[in-house]
Motif scaffolding. Sequence first.
Motif: not given
Length: 516
Positions: A506-514
């Motif tokens: 989950n830390w590697l998830d590239p999504n950084k937006k709601v």
Amino acid sequence: MFVFILADDGKIFYVKYFERRDADFMNHETNQVGESPIRNKRWLIMTAVFIATFMTSVEVTIVTTALPSIISELHGLAFQSWIMSAYLLTTAITTPIYGKLADMMGRRNIFQWGVIVFTLGSLLSGLSPSILLLIISRALQGIGAGAVMPLTFTIIADNFSFKERANVLAFNNTAWGLSALVGPLIGGFLVDRLSWHWVFFVNVPLGIGVMLLVWFGYHEKVRLRKQLTIDWWGIVWLAVCLVGLLLAIQVLDRQPFLAVGLLLIAVISLWLLVRQERRFENPLLSPKMFHSATFSIQIITATVLSGVLIGYQVYFPIWLQSLYRVSATTAGLVVTSSSIMWLIASFLVGTLIAKYVPKWIAIVLIVVMLLGYVELVFAGSSFPVWAFYVIAMINGTGMGIVISMNTVLSQHLVPAGMVGSATSILTLGRSLGQTVMAGVYGAILNLVIRLNLHGGISFSQVNNVISSAHSQSVANSALVDPIVLTALHAVFTCVVVILVIVLLINWLDPNKKVIN
């Protein structure tokens, strides 16, 4: 509001029109521009989905209660594990197949087919005069459940907007929670007052009720393609892979060499499946879904957390019964407390994903769950009983939020034409997570116990301690208890390791937006 979904060639293949009018919500769907809109009665659909969810989920808890009577009457001790395994195996194999067919042929027809097959399997299971026919009938039940279970989520996705979906799923989760609470009670009552046959017969009126609700309340118009291509080799390789994997888990602790051979078959079949799906024009499991790293992470997270779920559901009661000598009912309340918190927490999902980035929601909750399991790895004989209930409630809260979020996002992150397939993949992952890890935990427990036998203590003596029946005094408990405690530490060490892995993923998830 109109929503147009474009295909790769630029043609419109899916149109939705939503109009809210007072308390009623009308959903119109067409598969081709120009077809007449279809009006669905959402309260009838949700009633059908709720009953179908309860019917398929209670099947596990209610049958477990009746197993001793079934085994005794049908003389089926040698094959008793297959009463549950046949159901789980056919469910796992057919789930992704039905998901793909639902995307190609429509939800309603596939859902109705699943309900009919499940109801027929239930009737035949209740009528079975032998253990062999019961196992075959249970496999038929699983073939039906493979359509019903994932399509309940898909139908919700079709009839409710993204913002509404989390709360609707939370409401539907109450059917699952209700089955966990009342399933054993209903099973016990039916076996005591009637016979074990009625734990299967009870599904027949429920199935008929679902069929009628869907018939009158759920309508869709689907225009099939002129050439409906089915990925037969994809189905074959998926089935061989899942059968090999699940059979390997079944024999892991008794026949390790056979298990290795079956796992090898599963790995080769998985490789052939991946190659087939990349080459086939209309694949069973489209690789396009996994182009989104966030989507893939939702599937992996739900799969791994389902494996963690089976860990505390099985081994918290074992810890309390074998080492603290509490009753089975008291130990079972650990799981009940978790289920209650799961239901409550799932109603928070809609608010959380509207305000926060999904990866941070998952990371925070996984870290909190991880801290509880680290305590168990080092817990001694004086570890308080109430702490197990606290850890179970924390787990229920965390999983109620994260797994519900995984479901909503996995549906939202794929094109409308792949919602059924995406939902079925997530449902398959959850089933496999529980099935595979149940076998792994059991193998670890048995292995560690055998490695720590000393002082003249036999494996059968340890088995007697783990039994929930403590009517007779346990001999040499001072020697046996540490062996059991060490084995349980090993099981929860495994849980810690897989939680750390899913945390890093989950830390590697590239999504950084709601996501909205």
